[in-house]
Design an enzyme around this catalytic site. Sequence first.
Site, short mmCIF file in Angstrom:
data_model
loop_
_atom_site.label_atom_id
_atom_site.label_comp_id
_atom_site.label_asym_id
_atom_site.label_seq_id
_atom_site.Cartn_x
_atom_site.Cartn_y
_atom_site.Cartn_z
N PRO A 9 17.05 2.73 52.62
CG PRO A 9 17.81 2.40 50.37
CD PRO A 9 17.32 3.44 51.32
CG ASN A 10 18.55 -2.79 51.84
OD1 ASN A 10 17.63 -3.61 51.48
ND2 ASN A 10 19.22 -2.13 50.72
NE ARG A 17 22.56 -3.97 54.44
CZ ARG A 17 22.61 -2.49 54.27
NH1 ARG A 17 22.31 -1.42 54.99
NH2 ARG A 17 23.20 -2.15 53.04
CE1 TYR A 22 26.31 -0.68 56.55
CE2 TYR A 22 25.61 -3.15 55.78
CZ TYR A 22 26.02 -1.47 55.57
OH TYR A 22 26.25 -1.28 54.30
CG ASN A 73 22.17 5.47 57.17
OD1 ASN A 73 22.75 5.56 55.77
ND2 ASN A 73 22.88 4.67 57.87
CB ALA A 76 21.84 1.93 48.33
CG HIS A 79 26.47 5.68 47.62
ND1 HIS A 79 27.56 6.37 48.35
CD2 HIS A 79 26.08 4.54 48.19
CE1 HIS A 79 27.71 5.81 49.41
NE2 HIS A 79 26.85 4.71 49.63
CG ASP A 86 17.65 18.62 44.02
OD1 ASP A 86 18.96 18.98 44.08
OD2 ASP A 86 17.39 18.41 42.82
CD GLU A 97 26.29 12.21 54.85
OE1 GLU A 97 25.59 11.00 53.95
OE2 GLU A 97 27.42 12.26 54.57
CG HIS A 99 27.12 7.15 55.52
ND1 HIS A 99 25.96 6.56 54.79
CD2 HIS A 99 27.32 8.43 55.28
CE1 HIS A 99 25.63 7.54 54.00
NE2 HIS A 99 26.31 8.56 54.40
CB ILE A 100 26.31 1.92 60.30
CG1 ILE A 100 25.16 2.50 60.51
CG2 ILE A 100 27.05 0.85 60.91
CD1 ILE A 100 23.81 1.56 60.55
CB SER A 101 30.18 0.77 57.13
OG SER A 101 29.60 1.36 55.76
NE ARG A 106 31.12 -0.98 53.03
CZ ARG A 106 29.65 -1.19 52.89
NH1 ARG A 106 28.98 -0.50 53.68
NH2 ARG A 106 29.23 -2.25 52.60
NE ARG A 110 29.35 -0.15 49.89
CZ ARG A 110 28.13 -0.62 49.79
NH1 ARG A 110 27.12 0.25 50.09
NH2 ARG A 110 28.08 -2.08 49.38
#
Length: 159
Positions: A9-10, A17, A22, A73, A76, A79, A86, A97, A99-101, A106, A110
């Site tokens: 998402p996002n 954003r 990001y 990725n 959200a 978390h 699963d 996986e 994660h950009i940040s 943070r 997170r």
Amino acid sequence: MKIVVIQGPNLNMLGVREQNIYGPMKLEQIHAQMKEVATQNGVEIEFFQSNLEGEIVDKIQECYGEAQGIIINAAAYTHTSIAIRDAISAVSIPAIEVHISNIYRREEFRQKNLIAPVCASSVIGFGPFGYHLAMMGMLQIMNEIHAAQEAQKAQQAQA
Ligand code: DQA
């Protein structure tokens, strides 16, 4: 050989954003770079983005028998989503996986990562370059699996 890239998402809002976190790069640009690397290495690649947890679970399930690697990725959902965790576990396809940040620098919420334990590796905090690193890592994993399979075949042929 096929890699499926799953974006949560996002992430369709990248470039718009929170650019301070990001960066300015759009998702399409990230995917174009990944596509180039895939083509150079003779690997098929598919991109998928969804804001919906169930659609992401469906996509992971679709990878079963179709893909040899997943780069995800979960955004959200990283978390919160036991369902995505699963699904990754269920298909038994090597997953990396991204994660950009740097999620560990943070907010506290997170720091909980439900996805990492079912992935071969995590690439965290490198900005969009992390997707390139994940591609390199996935190609390496796929090569190693291929080499092991070939060695096994050779051994069986000798027996
Ligand atoms: C993210 C980090 C998540 O905490 C966040 O919800 C995202 C993006 C990242 O790439 O840094 O949407 O996964």
